[in-house]
Enzyme design. Structure first.
Site, short mmCIF file in Angstrom:
data_model
loop_
_atom_site.label_atom_id
_atom_site.label_comp_id
_atom_site.label_asym_id
_atom_site.label_seq_id
_atom_site.Cartn_x
_atom_site.Cartn_y
_atom_site.Cartn_z
N CYS A 171 52.56 81.73 67.66
CA CYS A 171 53.47 80.60 67.42
C CYS A 171 54.88 80.92 67.92
CB CYS A 171 53.50 80.29 65.92
SG CYS A 171 54.57 78.91 65.52
N CYS B 114 59.63 82.30 61.96
CA CYS B 114 59.60 82.34 60.49
C CYS B 114 59.35 83.79 60.04
CB CYS B 114 58.51 81.43 59.95
SG CYS B 114 58.58 79.77 60.67
N CYS C 77 55.95 85.09 58.47
CA CYS C 77 54.66 84.65 59.00
C CYS C 77 54.03 85.63 59.99
CB CYS C 77 54.83 83.29 59.67
SG CYS C 77 53.26 82.57 60.17
N CYS D 231 42.34 71.37 54.04
CA CYS D 231 43.63 71.47 54.72
C CYS D 231 43.49 72.28 56.00
CB CYS D 231 44.66 72.16 53.83
SG CYS D 231 44.80 71.41 52.22
N CYS E 276 44.04 67.02 54.89
CA CYS E 276 45.42 67.47 54.96
C CYS E 276 45.57 68.30 56.24
CB CYS E 276 45.75 68.33 53.74
SG CYS E 276 47.41 69.04 53.79
N CYS F 269 53.26 66.66 51.39
CA CYS F 269 53.04 67.93 50.70
C CYS F 269 54.15 68.85 51.17
CB CYS F 269 51.67 68.48 51.08
SG CYS F 269 51.37 70.13 50.43
N ARG G 266 51.19 72.91 43.35
CA ARG G 266 50.08 73.80 43.77
C ARG G 266 50.50 75.26 43.75
NH1 ARG G 266 48.91 71.78 48.28
NH2 ARG G 266 47.52 70.30 47.27
N1 SAM Z 1 52.96 76.05 61.59
C1 SAM Z 1 53.00 75.13 60.54
C2 SAM Z 1 54.33 75.11 59.82
O1 SAM Z 1 54.97 76.13 59.71
O2 SAM Z 1 54.71 74.04 59.35
C3 SAM Z 1 51.90 75.26 59.55
C4 SAM Z 1 51.42 76.58 59.04
S1 SAM Z 1 52.51 77.51 58.02
C5 SAM Z 1 51.63 79.00 57.95
C6 SAM Z 1 52.48 76.76 56.45
C7 SAM Z 1 53.29 77.39 55.34
O3 SAM Z 1 52.63 78.54 54.83
C8 SAM Z 1 54.68 77.89 55.65
O4 SAM Z 1 55.63 76.86 55.70
C9 SAM Z 1 54.95 78.83 54.49
O5 SAM Z 1 55.57 78.15 53.41
C10 SAM Z 1 53.54 79.30 54.09
N2 SAM Z 1 53.38 80.73 54.43
C11 SAM Z 1 53.21 81.26 55.65
N3 SAM Z 1 53.12 82.60 55.60
C12 SAM Z 1 53.27 82.95 54.30
C13 SAM Z 1 53.30 84.19 53.61
N4 SAM Z 1 53.19 85.36 54.25
N5 SAM Z 1 53.46 84.19 52.27
C14 SAM Z 1 53.56 83.00 51.61
N6 SAM Z 1 53.55 81.79 52.21
C15 SAM Z 1 53.42 81.75 53.54
FE1 SF4 Z 2 54.65 79.18 63.26
FE2 SF4 Z 2 54.08 80.61 61.10
FE3 SF4 Z 2 56.43 79.39 61.30
FE4 SF4 Z 2 54.19 77.91 60.95
S1 SF4 Z 2 55.05 79.37 59.51
S2 SF4 Z 2 55.86 77.52 62.39
S3 SF4 Z 2 52.74 79.18 62.10
S4 SF4 Z 2 55.69 81.06 62.64
#
Ligand code: SAM
Ligand code: SF4
Ligand code: DTB
Length: 331
Positions: free
Chosen positions: A64, A68, A71, A108, A139, A199, A277
């Protein structure tokens, strides 16, 4: 009196806008008083002893473009998660069938994208239609959406769109720099205008302060309409991610279970109609901690043995916990 009054008395009129000060005052309550108040609000607005089950599937993993800091799927992370292509609809439908057989009412689908490309839309719409045809709620979480993309997904039958603000507006830039807090609000606006349920939640335990947690809940409650569903994740510290590595060096930054429950309770009271949730991080939470979250108003979980790239305490462990607590899955 409203639900934010110390006694948690009933109020039939619309709730007044919840101030930051009122949310801060909730966090200052003695823990048992806070949980009791949240439980009173919960059973006034939601069925008792019922928890909705959702199952997650990663339909496009890794690589990606966003940064973030939590992630594993960010191209900036050194987590070992490899970039894959969008999986095919048959695989998605098979997983959705399995999720339904396992008791989930919502499926989802998550993609590691900044936003879906035009060329991805036909396949996504096909997935939505076919999962919906199984009798499941649908979702998706695909990153940012334009108004047209949101309309097309809604038209295909997408019930919910997950897009998190993740944290307080002030702490946000410490976690993500490649898209702004306002970008997130814009996507939420497109989702709501398209008629889908929103959500939206975030992550606790990223090194934020209690003040940030208060501002985070305030930002959610102050959206034009509070989210229909509020996922509260405890950071899953993944090696190779900025935050996972930071937490390994400073374990005290990890969210305390009692503070997590306080946040669930404050979310329940400030957003009485929303489903809250208990999301990522359940695997490292004790059964007693989870029970307190349910008492404080959490009424949905991700079940199944996987989240997106990490494992989940699901299936048999959830069935055993539900039996112990006398909880039943709800739709
Ligand atoms: N890429 C999309 C986005 O960011 O909107 C969807 C997938 S993203 C993985 C969805 C959510 O998962 C993130 O916004 C974050 O809140 C949660 N998330 C991701 N990695 C995480 C982690 N290591 N621990 C807890 N929550 C996490
Ligand atoms: Fe990409 Fe992960 Fe951020 Fe979602 S949370 S936008 S998958 S880097
Ligand atoms: C949300 O708030 N939590 C879910 C869902 N929305 C998409 C994702 C949790 C991901 C946990 C880390 C992983 O498995 O990679």
């Amino acid at each position: 009196m409203n639900d934010l009054s110390p006694m948690g008395a009933t109020c039939a009129a619309p709730l007044p806008e919840v101030s930051r000060e009122a949310i801060a005052a909730l966090f200052e309550l003695p823990f048992l008083d806070l949980v009791a108040q949240a439980h009173a609000v919960h059973i006034r607005h939601h069925p008792r002893n019922a928890v909705q089950l959702s199952t997650l599937l990663s339909i496009k993993t890794g690589g990606c473009a966003e940064d973030c800091g939590y992630c594993s799927q960010s191209a900036f992370a050194k987590s070992g998660v490899k970039a894959e292509k969008l999986i095919d609809a048959d695989t998605v439908v098979a997983a959705a069938r399995e999720a339904k057989a396992g008791g989930s009412s919502r499926f989802c689908m998550g993609a590691a994208w900044r936003e879906p490309k035009v060329r991805d839309m036909p396949a996504l719409l096909d997935m939505v239609r076919r999962v919906k045809a199984l009798g499941l709620e649908t979702c998706m979480t695909l990153g940012m959406l334009s108004g047209d993309q949101a309309d097309a997904l809604a038209e295909a039958g997408l019930d919910y769109y997950n897009h998190n603000i993740d944290t307080s507006p002030d702490y946000y830039d410490r976690v993500i720099t490649t898209r702004s807090f306002q970008d997130r609000l814009d996507t939420l606006d497109h989702v709501r205008r398209a008629g889908m349920a929103v959500c939206c939640g975030g992550i606790l335990g990223m090194g934020e302060t209690r003040e940030d947690r208060i501002a985070f809940l305030h930002a959610l409650a102050a959206l034009p309409e509070p989210p229909d569903s509020v996922p509260l994740n405890a950071l899953v510290p993944i090696p190779g991610t900025v935050l996972g590595d930071m937490l390994a060096d400073t374990p005290l930054a990890r969210i305390d279970e009692i503070e997590f429950v306080r946040t669930v309770a404050a979310a329940r009271i400030t957003m009485p109609h929303s489903v809250v949730r208990l999301s990522a991080g359940r695997e490292s939470m004790s059964e007693a901690g989870q029970a307190l979250c349910f008492m404080a108003g959490a009424n949905s979980i991700f079940t199944g043995d996987r989240l997106l790239t990490t494992s989940n305490k699901g299936g048999d462990a959830d069935a055993a916990l539900f039996a112990k607590l006398g909880l039943a899955p709800s739709s």
